[in-house]
Scaffold this motif. Structure first.
Motif, PDB file in Angstrom:
ATOM      1  N   GLY B  54       0.850  -1.178   0.000  1.00  0.00           N
ATOM      2  CA  GLY B  54       0.000   0.000   0.000  1.00  0.00           C
ATOM      3  C   GLY B  54       0.890   1.232   0.000  1.00  0.00           C
ATOM      4  N   ARG B  55       0.281   2.405   0.045  1.00  0.00           N
ATOM      5  CA  ARG B  55       1.061   3.638   0.133  1.00  0.00           C
ATOM      6  C   ARG B  55       0.617   4.420   1.356  1.00  0.00           C
ATOM      7  N   ALA B  56       1.577   4.955   2.101  1.00  0.00           N
ATOM      8  CA  ALA B  56       1.238   5.744   3.284  1.00  0.00           C
ATOM      9  C   ALA B  56       0.366   6.920   2.856  1.00  0.00           C
ATOM     10  N   GLY B  57      -0.751   7.097   3.541  1.00  0.00           N
ATOM     11  CA  GLY B  57      -1.669   8.178   3.190  1.00  0.00           C
ATOM     12  C   GLY B  57      -2.367   7.947   1.861  1.00  0.00           C
ATOM     13  N   GLY B  58      -2.228   6.752   1.283  1.00  0.00           N
ATOM     14  CA  GLY B  58      -2.869   6.453   0.014  1.00  0.00           C
ATOM     15  C   GLY B  58      -2.025   6.863  -1.182  1.00  0.00           C
ATOM     16  N   THR B  59      -1.090   7.810  -0.975  1.00  0.00           N
ATOM     17  CA  THR B  59      -0.329   8.325  -2.114  1.00  0.00           C
ATOM     18  C   THR B  59       1.180   8.369  -1.859  1.00  0.00           C
ATOM     19  N   GLY B  60       1.604   8.193  -0.615  1.00  0.00           N
ATOM     20  CA  GLY B  60       3.008   8.425  -0.268  1.00  0.00           C
ATOM     21  C   GLY B  60       3.905   7.222  -0.476  1.00  0.00           C
TER      22      GLY B  60
END
Lengths: 449, 151
Positions: B54-60
């Motif tokens: 996944g990505r931290a914060g959805g985008t990081g």
């Protein structure tokens, strides 16, 4: 891609790999003995033995350096299909393959560090001939002495002087652990593509796309009536016409004014706990444990007042790059729960006051887990954001991370039910002795009276 | 002997479609469409896991979220066409069927595959997605706030 590059692997992967691994182990454990490795037919210029060694030792986690002529299109394609090992330069590799001259200089490869002496590179040296004559070898694993036709001698003397550091050569090494082979990693999920079953925001009531409650018991009191399911009388869920476009995150509201911290895209590969020692921060936490910690932040231990900006449950496609195809494909889909929280932040010496974020993403339909993760994530960021350390458990990365791992915690806890007979006997002896030491003077005093 | 597929988006689509099919479905459809074609294994079906990121914060920055199981295989038809399969879960028969369909899509049997296997799979997938989306849409709500005398 030529079908030829896809052939030439093990015909019977399990038995062939076991024989090959045994051969490689023997060669490593008994330096100077020559083992026969067969079963693979790699494309030229790779030798069969080198091919077998690659099939046995390399996988997606072992960067490989192909030196000189070994670095050709067909060899790369063969390695990619059969092992998935990423091709890299000498300074990054775990394995290197080539002729002695092509592999030089030896100083280009990672040697070990004294903390992690297993991290040196292993060089698979392709030789024109290999015979039990030439340089004399002595040391562990060798009775008296052995001989081997080495391409040169000084380099190995230099390398031996580095013990316990240094490179491994040719017929070497590897530590193979039983378990599921890992094929690689997915492309990071895009939760913006989620097909949402539920999507709510506690901050914006006019959420673009609407508040979709989904299967929930929010706003209802529900008593479990077991008859409903047992007697098969569950009525069909109501439906309504739906717009199935992507559902972007509710980011624009605060982002537009710069009121919320940014999470810029970053493609640094994450460390893998099964290969690298744990470095803070990191977590793969038990849900119950995160719930307790998250609750503690709500009650004032490392307080961070959070709003749920968005909570969504749904399915997301999982994509993975397939080396033999040269493009990414969908390999399936997973159900996820994602929670984004927004927290007040007063600002620090370097940062203006703004809202900060906590983020939770978990497998399955478990919003409690996702909300807990977001709260603990935010609490752990006190140092990064220049906040005060209050000594709260949820702020203590070491405490959180080392006690959150369900597998480790369960194992360590439950082993106490296994036999500890000898341990207990020694404690019993100790307690008896202590009691004797106390009781003996007492008895003497009683006798004297 | 060439693996000559130039319609990458097309191939992506059918491989993804088969990866997402319910367990046993591809096998059943393929059996109904054709007698099983002769083939040799380039990689016999094997089960493994894939790290899901996944990505931290959805985008990081990416992080490892967990793992999912995958079955994969590769095979070659007597005509030399190579088929690959990577499918979710642990079903070797489905992986074999998916790889066969992938290979057959490069032969004269492509039309049969489209009408008898991929077509039905796609219809079923659309139906599944629509049902889910419609159930979710039925739970959409509007929240009203009482006027608080600010204006």
């Amino acid at each position: 891609m030529q079908a030829q590059t896809l052939e030439g692997g093990f015909a019977h992967p399990a038995t062939d790999a076991a024989h090959a691994f045994r051969g490689v182990m023997e060669a490593m454990a008994r330096p100077g003995t020559i083992q026969i490795l067969a079963g693979a037919t790699p494309p030229a210029p790779l030798s069969a033995a080198a091919g077998v060694a690659l099939l046995t030792l390399c996988d997606t986690e072992t960067p490989l350096y192909l030196a000189g002529e070994a670095d050709c299109e067909s060899a790369r394609a063969w390695v990619a299909f059969h092992t998935g090992a990423p091709i890299t330069g000498p300074s990054q590799c775990m394995f290197a393959l080539g002729t002695w001259d092509a592999l030089a200089p030896q100083t280009a490869y990672p040697i070990r560090t004294s903390e992690y002496p297993d991290r040196s590179a292993t060089l698979i040296v392709e030789c024109a001939a290999l015979a039990a004559d030439g340089a004399s070898l002595t040391g562990p694993g060798i009775r008296d002495s052995a001989s081997l036709s080495l391409p040169e001698i000084q380099a190995f003397h230099d390398n031996a002087a580095l013990v316990p550091l240094g490179l491994d050569f040719v017929f070497t090494s590897g530590d193979r652990i039983a378990g599921l082979p890992r094929f690689g990693a997915s492309v990071p999920l895009n939760t913006g593509d989620m097909a949402c079953d539920r999507r709510i925001s506690a901050m914006f009531k006019d959420l673009p796309g609407g508040q979709v409650l989904g299967p929930t018991f929010d706003y209802t009191h529900r008593l479990l009536d077991f008859k409903l399911a047992a007697e098969g009388e569950v009525s069909d869920a109501p439906t309504r016409e739906a717009d199935q476009g992507p559902v972007p995150h509710v980011t624009e509201f605060l982002d537009r004014e710069g009121l919320i911290e940014d999470a810029p895209q970053d493609d640094t590969p994450p460390p893998d706990l099964t290969h690298e020692p744990l470095e803070m921060p990191a977590a793969r936490a038990d849900e119950g444990f995160s719930l307790g910690l998250a609750y503690s932040t709500r009650r004032g231990y490392g307080r961070n007042h959070a709003f749920v900006r968005e909570l969504r449950i749904g399915t997301v496609p999982v994509e993975m790059d397939i080396p033999e195809l040269g493009f990414a494909i969908e390999i399936g889909h997973v159900t996820l729960t994602e929670c984004e929280t927004v927290n007040q932040f007063k600002g620090s010496k370097t940062e203006s006051p703004q809202f900060t974020r906590g983020y939770g993403l978990v497998f399955g339909q478990t919003e409690r887990g996702a909300i807990s993760m977001a709260l603990v994530d935010r609490a752990l960021r006190w140092e990064e954001l220049g906040e005060d350390y209050e000594g709260a458990p949820a702020q203590d990365t070491e405490f959180v991370v080392y006690h959150a791992d369900n597998i480790q915690a369960t194992g360590f806890l439950e082993h106490i039910k296994l036999p500890h007979y000898v341990d207990f006997q020694s404690e019993l002896e100790l307690v008896r002795k202590l009691r004797r030491d106390i009781e003996a003077p007492q008895q003497r005093r009683d006798a004297a009276e | 002997m060439k693996d000559t597929i130039d319609q990458t988006p097309d191939r992506k689509a059918w491989m993804g479609l088969m990866a997402n099919a319910p367990q046993g479905r591809v096998t059943v459809l393929l059996e109904a469409a054709l007698p099983q074609p002769a083939h040799t294994w380039l990689r016999a079906p094997e089960i493994g896991s894939v790290i899901v990121r996944g990505r931290a914060g959805g985008t990081g920055a990416p992080f490892n979220l967990g793992e999912m199981t995958i079955t994969r295989c590769a095979l070659k038809l007597t005509g030399g066409e190579v088929g690959h399969a990577y499918i979710q879960g642990r079903n070797k028969a489905d992986a074999e069927a998916a790889a066969l369909v992938d290979a057959l899509m490069q032969t004269g049997a492509a039309t049969v595959m489209r009408t008898k296997v991929l077509g039905p799979l796609e219809q079923e997938q659309v139906a599944r997605r629509t049902t889910r989306a419609e159930k979710a849409a039925a739970t959409k709500v509007d929240f009203f706030t009482m006027v608080r005398g600010e204006d």
